[in-house]
Enzyme design. Structure first.
Site, PDB file in Angstrom:
ATOM      1  N   ASP A 237     -27.322 -19.479 -19.633  1.00 34.24           N
ATOM      2  CA  ASP A 237     -27.865 -18.220 -18.655  1.00 34.24           C
ATOM      3  C   ASP A 237     -29.141 -18.158 -18.736  1.00 34.24           C
ATOM      4  O   ASP A 237     -29.724 -18.475 -19.315  1.00 34.24           O
ATOM      5  CB  ASP A 237     -27.209 -16.998 -19.563  1.00 34.24           C
ATOM      6  CG  ASP A 237     -27.432 -15.800 -18.911  1.00 34.24           C
ATOM      7  OD1 ASP A 237     -26.897 -15.339 -18.023  1.00 34.24           O
ATOM      8  OD2 ASP A 237     -28.382 -14.945 -19.244  1.00 34.24           O
TER       9      ASP A 237
ATOM     10  N   GLU B 140     -27.815 -22.127 -15.084  1.00 33.02           N
ATOM     11  CA  GLU B 140     -27.881 -21.054 -14.389  1.00 33.02           C
ATOM     12  C   GLU B 140     -29.409 -20.871 -13.838  1.00 33.02           C
ATOM     13  O   GLU B 140     -30.254 -20.251 -14.660  1.00 33.02           O
ATOM     14  CB  GLU B 140     -27.356 -19.715 -15.053  1.00 33.02           C
ATOM     15  CG  GLU B 140     -27.201 -18.723 -13.600  1.00 33.02           C
ATOM     16  CD  GLU B 140     -27.327 -17.264 -13.952  1.00 33.02           C
ATOM     17  OE1 GLU B 140     -27.066 -16.253 -13.112  1.00 33.02           O
ATOM     18  OE2 GLU B 140     -28.092 -17.059 -15.112  1.00 33.02           O
TER      19      GLU B 140
HETATM   20  C1  NOJ Z   1     -27.199 -13.948 -15.539  1.00 34.14           C
HETATM   21  C2  NOJ Z   1     -25.766 -13.534 -15.820  1.00 34.14           C
HETATM   22  O1  NOJ Z   1     -24.934 -14.029 -14.842  1.00 34.14           O
HETATM   23  C3  NOJ Z   1     -25.882 -11.909 -15.397  1.00 34.14           C
HETATM   24  O2  NOJ Z   1     -24.599 -11.346 -15.592  1.00 34.14           O
HETATM   25  C4  NOJ Z   1     -26.695 -11.367 -16.482  1.00 34.14           C
HETATM   26  O3  NOJ Z   1     -26.797  -9.932 -16.308  1.00 34.14           O
HETATM   27  C5  NOJ Z   1     -28.169 -11.877 -16.682  1.00 34.14           C
HETATM   28  N1  NOJ Z   1     -28.014 -13.493 -16.589  1.00 34.14           N
HETATM   29  C6  NOJ Z   1     -28.660 -11.505 -17.929  1.00 34.14           C
HETATM   30  O4  NOJ Z   1     -28.219 -12.337 -18.985  1.00 34.14           O
END
Ligand code: NOJ
Length: 538
Positions: free
Chosen positions: A211, A275
């Site tokens: 993430d 990500e």
């Molecule tokens: C990216 C995640 O996909 C999202 O849903 C989340 O709110 C943020 N990162 C914070 O972790």
């Protein structure tokens, strides 16, 4: 197909994640098994056969760990325990075993940037300046004239600094104030977070989606972010500044390399997916200088690129040409954070979009429900749950519309839950559920199934080279080639009939399920919004 087929041999030589199709499950909204209106692990297990029938290879589960759910699991309070809302460790183990017995891999979310403020680490860190874990998070004194240390902003609105009255310092949070950032410059944090990976790797998971990786480090000197000269009214206030000093700092790559080295020390190619919403050039650095970073830094550019043949063709060329040597591509059309593809490009184009995603070179990731053609749901003001929308209402940032429950069948609540779901069903649920589409050869669900099956049969689609053929006002066309096998894809991205010249061969698949088997003798005609996949004459 026998196990000795040349295709199987070819696929076996390549890492599984190169020819896999990944499917994202958002567990809260997939299947509820205990009647509390929220999906859970037993629910996912009950739907594994659906995923097998769809033909995907791996399931990525959004967070299932203990969490106060301020950000629906992206605020972890215990990294190595399952939140009771979703079940327990025995459910998780059963899920892994059941998935593996069906040939499905399991990928977990890993959230290294921040924890919940109710994590025991943060509680200890916050307890006193002298706390042993004080430096596990990012604490700073006020600016010399008072107030927050600098102008950094939280993604979810407001300053990224929150004042802690008891210890008279600010702590930093790239997201909610209840999601304090870990300090990855502290070796103890690094070890503790690598231990989290070890724990799940030992449980047999096949990889991680990591993430918000570009948030991991901030400039140590706390330099202010510069103003964004392109900001205008109507844009989120968070975009008033360019995040030059608070995102994508160089140290991140060393941290990713540590995660990668750990995954590589396990057998069976555990995959690491990162990500990061970044321009292509900067994204490429996340493969690692020596390909020692992510196997797949998520490529979200199809989500933001205008839906025209020229823009997409330029994007694909730019992405392909900037990939590092040996770097494997990947493509994403949607996820739990972005508007649904069928809403972005329109329902009529959703089929062409599916063909694009599943025929480009690189690992595709599907978001649950996109295979049903689900659009954004309507969320009334009193139904909003997403903190992003609650903090910055009306800017279109809210993610509830893409997190509405999966539509399974005609039973109450679309078969998602015996209770009223945590978010409302999409209004068209009765016309769109999986059971209704399963027996309809013309459904988008069956289009997805056929595309995935073809991709599995044809190494040209999964592993083959990519070559652009045409990008006209209406049509995007390209070739995928593996050895002597040449497949063509022609997508009409317009709502008018279209044609391109110079294609001879035979149709293998149409988004409109009409022309299969038809011969192409030069001119290729496409119905409005139609995509065709064909084999070239040798
Ligand atoms: C990216 C995640 O996909 C999202 O849903 C989340 O709110 C943020 N990162 C914070 O972790």
């Amino acid at each position: 197909m026998t196990s000795e087929s040349p295709l199987d041999a070819t696929r076996a030589e390549e890492a599984w994640w190169k020819h896999a199709v990944i499917y994202q499950v958002y567990p809260r909204s997939f299947q509820d098994s205990n009647g509390d209106g929220v999906g859970d692990l037993a629910g996912v297990i009950a739907r594994l056969d659906y995923l097998v029938a769809l033909g995907v290879d791996a399931v990525w589960l959004s967070p299932i760990f203990c969490s106060p759910m301020d950000d629906f699991g992206y605020d972890v309070s215990d990294h190595t325990a399952i939140d009771p809302l979703f079940g327990d460790m025995s459910d998780f183990r059963r899920l892994v075993a059941e998935a593996h017995s069906r040939g499905l891999r399991v990928i977990l979310d890993y959230i290294p940037n921040h924890t919940s403020d109710r994590h025991s680490w943060f509680k200890e860190s916050r307890a006193a300046r002298a706390s042993r874990k004080r430096d596990w998070y990012v604490w700073r004194d006020p600016a010399p004239g008072g107030g927050a240390p600098n102008n950094w902003v939280s993604e979810f609105g407001g300053s990224a600094w929150t004042w802690d009255e008891a210890t008279s310092q600010y702590y930093y949070h790239g997201f909610l104030r209840s999601q304090p950032d870990l300090n990855w410059r502290n070796p103890e944090v690094v070890e503790a977070m690598l231990d989290v990976l070890r724990f799940w790797l030992d449980e047999g998971v096949d990889g991680f989606r990591v993430d918000a990786i570009h948030f991991l480090f901030e400039d140590e000197s706390l330099t202010d972010d510069p103003p964004n000269p392109h900001w205008h009214e109507g844009m989120p206030p968070t975009e008033r500044v360019l995040r030059d000093h608070s995102l994508d700092q160089p140290e991140v790559h060393d941290a990713v390399a540590l995660m990668r080295r750990l995954c590589d020390s396990y057998e069976d190619e555990r995959v690491l997916i990162g990500e990061a919403y970044l321009p292509i050039e900067r994204l490429m650095a996340y493969y690692g200088g020596a390909l020692d970073g992510f196997h797949l830094p998520f490529n979200f550019h199809l989500i933001t690129t205008p839906w025209t043949p020229t823009s997409i063709s330029i994007l694909v060329e730019a992405y392909e040409s900037k990939l590092p040597n040996g770097g494997w591509p990947n493509w994403v059309l949607g996820n739990h954070d972005r508007h649904r593809i069928a809403s972005r490009v329109g329902r009529d184009q959703a089929r062409a979009a599916a063909m694009l995603l599943l025929t480009l070179r690189g690992t595709p990731t599907l978001y649950q429900g996109d295979e049903l053609g689900m659009t954004n749901g309507d969320i009334a003001p009193d139904q909003v749950r997403d903190p992003w929308e609650l903090n910055m209402p009306g800017l279109g940032l809210g993610r509830d519309p893409v997190r509405t429950p999966m539509l399974w069948d005609e039973s109450p609540n679309a078969g998602f839950s015996a209770a009223s779901p945590w978010l409302p069903l999409n209004a068209d649920w009765s016309a769109r559920h999986a059971a209704g589409q399963a027996d309809d050869p013309a459904s988008i669900l069956n289009l997805y199934r056929r595309l995935i099956a073809l991709r599995r049969r044809e190494p040209a689609l999964s592993l083959g080279d990519y070559k652009a053929l045409a990008a006209t006002d209406q049509v995007l066309a390209y070739e995928r080639r593996f050895g002597a096998r040449r497949l063509g894809v022609a997508l009409n991205l317009s709502g008018e009939p279209a044609a391109i010249a110079g294609m001879t061969g035979r149709v293998l698949l149409s988004t409109h399920a009409t022309d299969v088997g038809a011969a192409l003798t030069g001119r290729l005609d496409l119905a409005p919004n139609e995509g065709l996949l064909f084999e070239f004459d040798r």
